[in-house]
Design an enzyme around this catalytic site. Structure first.
Site, mmCIF file in Angstrom:
data_model
loop_
_atom_site.group_PDB
_atom_site.id
_atom_site.type_symbol
_atom_site.label_atom_id
_atom_site.label_comp_id
_atom_site.label_asym_id
_atom_site.label_seq_id
_atom_site.Cartn_x
_atom_site.Cartn_y
_atom_site.Cartn_z
ATOM 1 N N LYS A 17 -41.283 -58.717 -34.844
ATOM 2 C CA LYS A 17 -41.308 -58.320 -36.380
ATOM 3 C C LYS A 17 -40.317 -59.636 -36.800
ATOM 4 C CE LYS A 17 -40.518 -53.331 -36.881
ATOM 5 N NZ LYS A 17 -39.561 -52.490 -37.284
ATOM 6 N N LYS A 77 -42.515 -61.241 -26.096
ATOM 7 C CA LYS A 77 -43.123 -60.045 -26.684
ATOM 8 C C LYS A 77 -43.253 -60.087 -28.298
ATOM 9 C CE LYS A 77 -38.827 -57.623 -26.978
ATOM 10 N NZ LYS A 77 -38.330 -56.011 -26.725
ATOM 11 N N LYS A 122 -27.229 -61.186 -28.595
ATOM 12 C CA LYS A 122 -27.172 -61.303 -29.964
ATOM 13 C C LYS A 122 -25.726 -61.933 -30.369
ATOM 14 C CE LYS A 122 -30.420 -57.939 -31.822
ATOM 15 N NZ LYS A 122 -30.694 -56.754 -32.911
#
Length: 426
Positions: A295, A292, A212
């Site tokens: 959201k 994968k 991140k």
């Protein structure tokens, strides 16, 4: 004495223990076990267990698995019923009349309604863990969620949406503790203490920070210490088991390390938590099967959410990326798109991959997509309707979370009291 009105055995496969070498031994041991209670015929359950074991032995089974075989006798007299669970674990079968001791903890961020990958990869096994351990705790980890910017009202709504989703999936507040992390202040307090035992190089190499911070070129202090708060979440309740995915193993290892460091410095106190790895295959993006399901995927047709309507699900699966070969096969490396559909179909239907492929013989991928869509709709429709019902009663959700917070705090407070004494605050 009455008589047996019904006898049956059911087999479920979950968890992470070895199976194949147990099959013959398990069958022999099952034959010797008698049904409990005042059963006049003293029936042994092996007649139903043995065929299940034989069928399982003919399939491709995850290397590590748990067999839970439950034999149920019902009696006419006084409508009494007894159940006997035979747990095949670590190479042997034993009769069990109570749940094994253990403290399970896991958390999920309130970042919107879960998707199919969340459900199959985590939430479905969370539900089964309620029947397998004496204490099970699930936290909506809103402290973790603010490592990314959040709109306050949206965060409030997302917390309740996540509570509704977990309840609709089968999380039962009478069998587990469901609570909001930020409402139990001991999480943050223990995180500070553990942070003072953690080195910066140790955190710098963890995947959460590397991934991140690279995306944003820099990250907040909260993002940097995120894994320490995760460790505090786990250790605060002296958790012995943590259901995690493979991508979270390194963070659990930090919790284990911090338990050892604390124990070495202040005396034996925290148990080292063990991983409960999910055996479910990861659900991939419908538009990019190399990634994968997520959201945050910008492609709206890539992700199936638990609140999607049947029409939404059918459209997304029909548009799923496959290839130019019409036959349905399971070859993840060579045919990731079709294999993702097969894996998804297997997971929602409870059938093996081999059985799913066998049933699809003679279909092209277009026809097979309709079959997969129908299976997914059948699995998710009851969950979607229950989420809608629960969302309509915010007061009920808030009340359930408040009760969960009381239970969580009653467990956290005495642990923190001891930690404060050990550290020297009292």
């Amino acid at each position: 004495m009455g008589s047996v009105s019904e006898g049956k055995a059911c087999l479920s496969v979950s968890g992470c223990w070895r199976v194949r070498e147990l099959l013959m031994q398990a069958e022999a041991q099952a034959r010797s076990l008698r049904s409990p209670g005042p059963c006049p015929h003293s029936l042994a359950p092996w007649w139903a267990v043995a065929p299940c074991l034989y069928i399982l032995s003919q399939r491709t089974v995850p290397e590590e698995t748990v067999l839970n075989i439950e034999y149920v006798c019902e009696y006419n007299q006084m409508q009494r019923s007894n159940s006997h669970r035979i747990l095949f674990k670590a190479g042997k079968a034993t009769g069990a009349t109570s749940l094994p001791k253990g403290q399970v903890f896991s958390g999920i961020q309130p970042t919107g309604v879960p998707h199919l990958g969340n459900y199959l990869g985590a939430l479905e096994s969370w539900v089964s863990l309620q029947d397998e351990y004496s204490t099970v705790m699930y936290s909506i980890v809103d402290l973790h969620s603010i490592t990314q910017p959040q709109d306050p009202q949206m965060l409030r709504d997302n917390i309740l949406d996540m509570a509704a989703s977990l309840l609709a999936c089968g999380i039962d507040p009478t069998r587990s503790i469901l609570f909001q992390q930020s409402q139990v202040s001991e999480h943050a307090e223990l995180s500070w203490i553990l942070g003072c035992l953690t080195s910066m190089p140790r955190l710098r190499h963890l995947p959460q920070w590397k991934m991140k911070s690279k995306q944003k070129n820099e990250g907040s202090v909260g993002l940097y210490t995120y894994p320490v708060l995760q460790a505090a979440d786990i250790l605060l309740y002296k958790s012995t088991h943590v259901p995690v995915g493979e991508d979270q193993i390194q963070h659990l290892e930090l919790a284990q390390d911090l338990a050892r460091i604390f124990n070495n410095q202040y005396g034996e106190f925290f148990p080292e938590p063990r991983a409960l790895l999910s055996c479910t295959r990861k659900v991939k993006s419908l538009r990019d099967p190399s990634s994968k399901m997520s959201k945050s995927d910008p492609q709206k047709l890539a992700t199936i959410f638990l609140t999607d309507t049947p029409d939404d699900i059918v459209l997304k699966i029909r548009r799923a990326v496959t290839d130019f070969t019409s036959e349905v096969t399971y070859e993840p490396e060579r045919r990731p798109g079709v294999s993702n559909l097969v894996s998804m179909h297997s997971a929602v239907s409870g059938q093996s991959v081999e059985d799913v492929v066998r049933l699809a013989k003679g279909m092209d991928t277009g026809q097979y997509k309709n079959v997969v869509a129908e299976a997914v709709v059948q699995k998710l429709q009851p969950i979607r309707l229950e989420i809608q019902r629960l969302r309509a009663d915010r007061g009920h959700l808030e009340n359930l979370l408040a009760k969960g917070e009381e239970k969580a705090r009653s467990l956290a407070a005495p642990v923190m009291m001891e930690v404060r004494k050990l550290v020297g605050f009292h």
